[in-house]
Each structure stands twice: as C-alpha cells, then as structure tokens.
Design a protein around this motif. Structure first.
Motif, mmCIF file in Angstrom:
data_model
loop_
_atom_site.group_PDB
_atom_site.id
_atom_site.type_symbol
_atom_site.label_atom_id
_atom_site.label_comp_id
_atom_site.label_asym_id
_atom_site.label_seq_id
_atom_site.Cartn_x
_atom_site.Cartn_y
_atom_site.Cartn_z
ATOM 1 N N MET A 1 70.166 27.388 47.132
ATOM 2 C CA MET A 1 69.167 27.349 48.192
ATOM 3 C C MET A 1 69.795 27.212 49.574
ATOM 4 O O MET A 1 69.257 27.706 50.564
ATOM 5 N N LYS A 2 70.928 26.557 49.658
ATOM 6 C CA LYS A 2 71.625 26.476 50.941
ATOM 7 C C LYS A 2 72.156 27.850 51.335
ATOM 8 O O LYS A 2 72.109 28.236 52.513
ATOM 9 N N PRO B 1 63.354 32.517 55.514
ATOM 10 C CA PRO B 1 62.250 31.549 55.537
ATOM 11 C C PRO B 1 61.801 31.139 54.139
ATOM 12 O O PRO B 1 61.788 31.946 53.211
ATOM 13 N N ALA B 2 61.419 29.872 54.009
ATOM 14 C CA ALA B 2 61.069 29.321 52.694
ATOM 15 C C ALA B 2 59.927 30.084 52.032
ATOM 16 O O ALA B 2 59.952 30.321 50.822
ATOM 17 N N ALA B 3 58.909 30.470 52.801
ATOM 18 C CA ALA B 3 57.762 31.168 52.219
ATOM 19 C C ALA B 3 58.179 32.504 51.605
ATOM 20 O O ALA B 3 57.692 32.891 50.534
ATOM 21 N N VAL C 1 55.246 42.728 50.944
ATOM 22 C CA VAL C 1 54.984 44.053 51.530
ATOM 23 C C VAL C 1 54.645 43.921 53.011
ATOM 24 O O VAL C 1 55.123 44.703 53.851
ATOM 25 N N TYR C 2 53.838 42.905 53.352
ATOM 26 C CA TYR C 2 53.497 42.674 54.754
ATOM 27 C C TYR C 2 54.741 42.376 55.585
ATOM 28 O O TYR C 2 54.914 42.914 56.692
ATOM 29 N N LEU C 3 55.603 41.503 55.071
ATOM 30 C CA LEU C 3 56.822 41.160 55.804
ATOM 31 C C LEU C 3 57.702 42.385 56.032
ATOM 32 O O LEU C 3 58.237 42.585 57.139
ATOM 33 N N GLY D 1 60.789 41.039 57.079
ATOM 34 C CA GLY D 1 61.339 40.750 55.766
ATOM 35 C C GLY D 1 62.850 40.870 55.708
ATOM 36 O O GLY D 1 63.490 41.426 56.608
ATOM 37 N N HIS D 2 63.411 40.372 54.622
ATOM 38 C CA HIS D 2 64.862 40.380 54.427
ATOM 39 C C HIS D 2 65.281 41.176 53.190
ATOM 40 O O HIS D 2 66.420 41.069 52.749
#
Length: 309
Positions: free
Chosen positions: A33-34, A40-42, A201-203, A209-210
């Motif tokens: 996680m690091k 972003p977490a979401a 999809v939105y991101l 998005g990444h």
C-alpha cells in the motif's frame, strides 16, 4: 483481521499453514500500500474490488460451489445483507489504504489490535452475551489506551476507531449470510463491482485515472491490488475452518504485530512514550483476553470429554 472460524475438535496442520500464509500476507500489506500510495485511496479500492471478481469467481467455479450464490441472488434479504457488509468492508479498505499512504500505519495497527475486544463488546451489547471479569478488564485497558492517545493528540484516533468499528460490524453482520466464506466474499465484490467499474471508467474518461495514462507500472500496481486482496482472504477462508476458535484467536495478532513493526522500523513513524504506554495497555489487554479465551476453551473441551467419554 477476519471473522472467527468454526471450531472443530482439533487443529489441522493444513489449516494452520493456510491461515499463517493469510496473516503473513496481511502483515506485509502496508509495504504494497505504501508503494501504491501515490494513487488516491478511492481509486485503489475500486481496483481492489474489480480485480478480485475474476480471481474469486474462478476459484469458486473450480471448486464447483456455485449453488449458494444462485440461492443468494434469488433472495432479496440476502442481497440486502450482502450490500450492507460490502459497504462496511469498502469503508474499511478505504480508511486502511488512505492511512498507509499518509503515514498513519501505527493507527491502523492499533485499530486491528483493538478489534477482538470491540467484537466482545458488540456481542455483549447486541447479543446480550455475558462478559467475564477478564474480558471486562481487557476492554477497560483498551478504552484507557484510546483515551491516552486521544488526550495526547487532541482528538480521537479516528483511523483506529474507523478500522476497528467497521471491521467489527462487518464480521458481526457477515455471520448472517448463510453462504460459505468464499461465496460470501464473491457476492460482496460482485455487488460492488458495478459502481466500482463505473467509477474507474469515469476517472479514465476525465483524465484523472492511473490505469491507462500513467504507464505500465501503475497498471501492474492496480491489477495486483486485486491479487493482494483476494488471495489472503481465500487462504484464510479455507484455513480457518480447519482450526479451533482459540487458535484463530491467537493467530489474529500476527498481522497487526507485523504492521506495527513495519510502521516503526521501516516507515519510521513517530513512536514516543505516550504511544508506548497506549500500546502497552493494548498488549496487556490482549494477553488477558487471550488467556481467558484459552481457559474457557480448555474447560469446554474437558466438559465435552466428560459428557462423551
């Protein structure tokens, strides 16, 4: 970090191995996680959900255990309960991912240390289960530890409490789903996959998005998030049912202990005298709680042996 197992007459070496692997996975999860903390977490949680679906679904198909799922999908009550547990576990994952990314791993460890004691408290409040003296003392120590941290920080340790409370209620309500642990987890991520995929999809469409625009490294991180989510849960689900409740009760401290060590010695998060006092109280509470649980388990086995010589 998981609900208790169905107790049996003894511990299976295979069950012990599977459960150990699961707890070791959860113990080193902060390192993953690091590494993914720049996302972003979401978004990370959404990918954890989406990429878990094919992994767990394929495993259930391989086992041939789809009958429970078919029954669940035809039951509005089960779908409502699965939606509730899915919401709770999503919140838990979101807080955990965010906490690691912003350097609050110690608070995450504290939350999962407190969790068994919170589960006892829930049982007393919601199920009217009677607490013995050792359990009351252990809960008192945990409350004192939280109070010490709150006074020192000038506010409640919301990360610890958020993780503890969300996972405690998740485990409590998860027991109401009359499906196997693998099928139950698949049902949860399947329900969550639709809004999660829509969010991804939105991101991507909005350039935030990444997954498609920031290189293959991020693609690998995000796809792997499904692996690190599903694999330890599958190991745990199939190992815990082969172990006694008391064994799982002790083993559940493996993960938060590893998280604690990583926070202090790898991430170098501040750990002063106040936190040492608080964690010391928590460790004392867990020793008392575990000792009480082992004594009760031994007495129950002896009583069973007398009834069935």
């Amino acid at each position: 970090m998981a609900a208790a197992a169905v107790p049996g007459n003894g511990d299976s070496p295979r069950g012990f191995l599977l459960a150990t692997i699961a707890y070791l996975f959860w113990g080193v999860l902060p390192l993953f996680m690091k590494g993914i903390g720049h996302i972003p977490a979401a978004e990370v949680v959404a990918h954890r959900i989406v990429w878990s679906v094919p992994l767990v679904g394929g495993f259930i198909l391989w086992l041939g255990r789809t009958a429970d799922l078919k029954l669940a999908l035809r039951s509005p009550r089960m779908l409502i309960m699965a939606s509730l547990t899915a919401t709770l576990v999503t919140f838990n994952w979101g807080v955990y991912v965010w906490a690691i990314s912003v350097g609050r791993t110690l608070e995450a460890a504290l939350g999962y240390y407190i969790n068994p004691l919170f589960s006892i408290f829930l049982g007393a409040v919601l199920l009217k289960e009677k607490l013995n003296r050792a359990q009351l003392v252990a809960i008192g120590f945990a409350v004192t530890a939280v109070a010490i941290i709150a006074v020192d920080a000038g506010g409640l340790p919301w990360v610890s409490l958020g993780l503890c409370i969300s996972w405690g209620f998740y485990a409590f309500f998860r027991k109401t789903l009359p499906v196997g642990p693998n099928q139950g987890f698949f049902l949860e991520v399947m329900l969550l996959s639709v809004p999660s995929l829509a969010y991804i999809v939105y991101l991507e469409a909005s350039g935030q998005g990444h997954f498609t625009d920031t290189g293959m490294t991020d693609v690998a991180w995000l796809v792997s998030s499904g692996v690190v989510t599903a694999v330890p849960l599958l190991f745990y689900a199939n190992g815990a049912k082969l172990l006694r409740l008391s064994t799982i009760g002790i083993m559940q401290y493996i993960a938060p202990s590893m998280v604690f060590l990583i926070a202090v010695f790898v991430f170098h998060e501040p750990f002063g005298m106040v936190k040492l006092m608080a964690f010391g109280l928590i460790w004392m509470a867990l020793v008392i709680y575990t000792g009480s649980m082992l004594v009760e388990s031994r007495n129950a086995r002896q009583a069973a042996a007398l009834r069935n010589p």
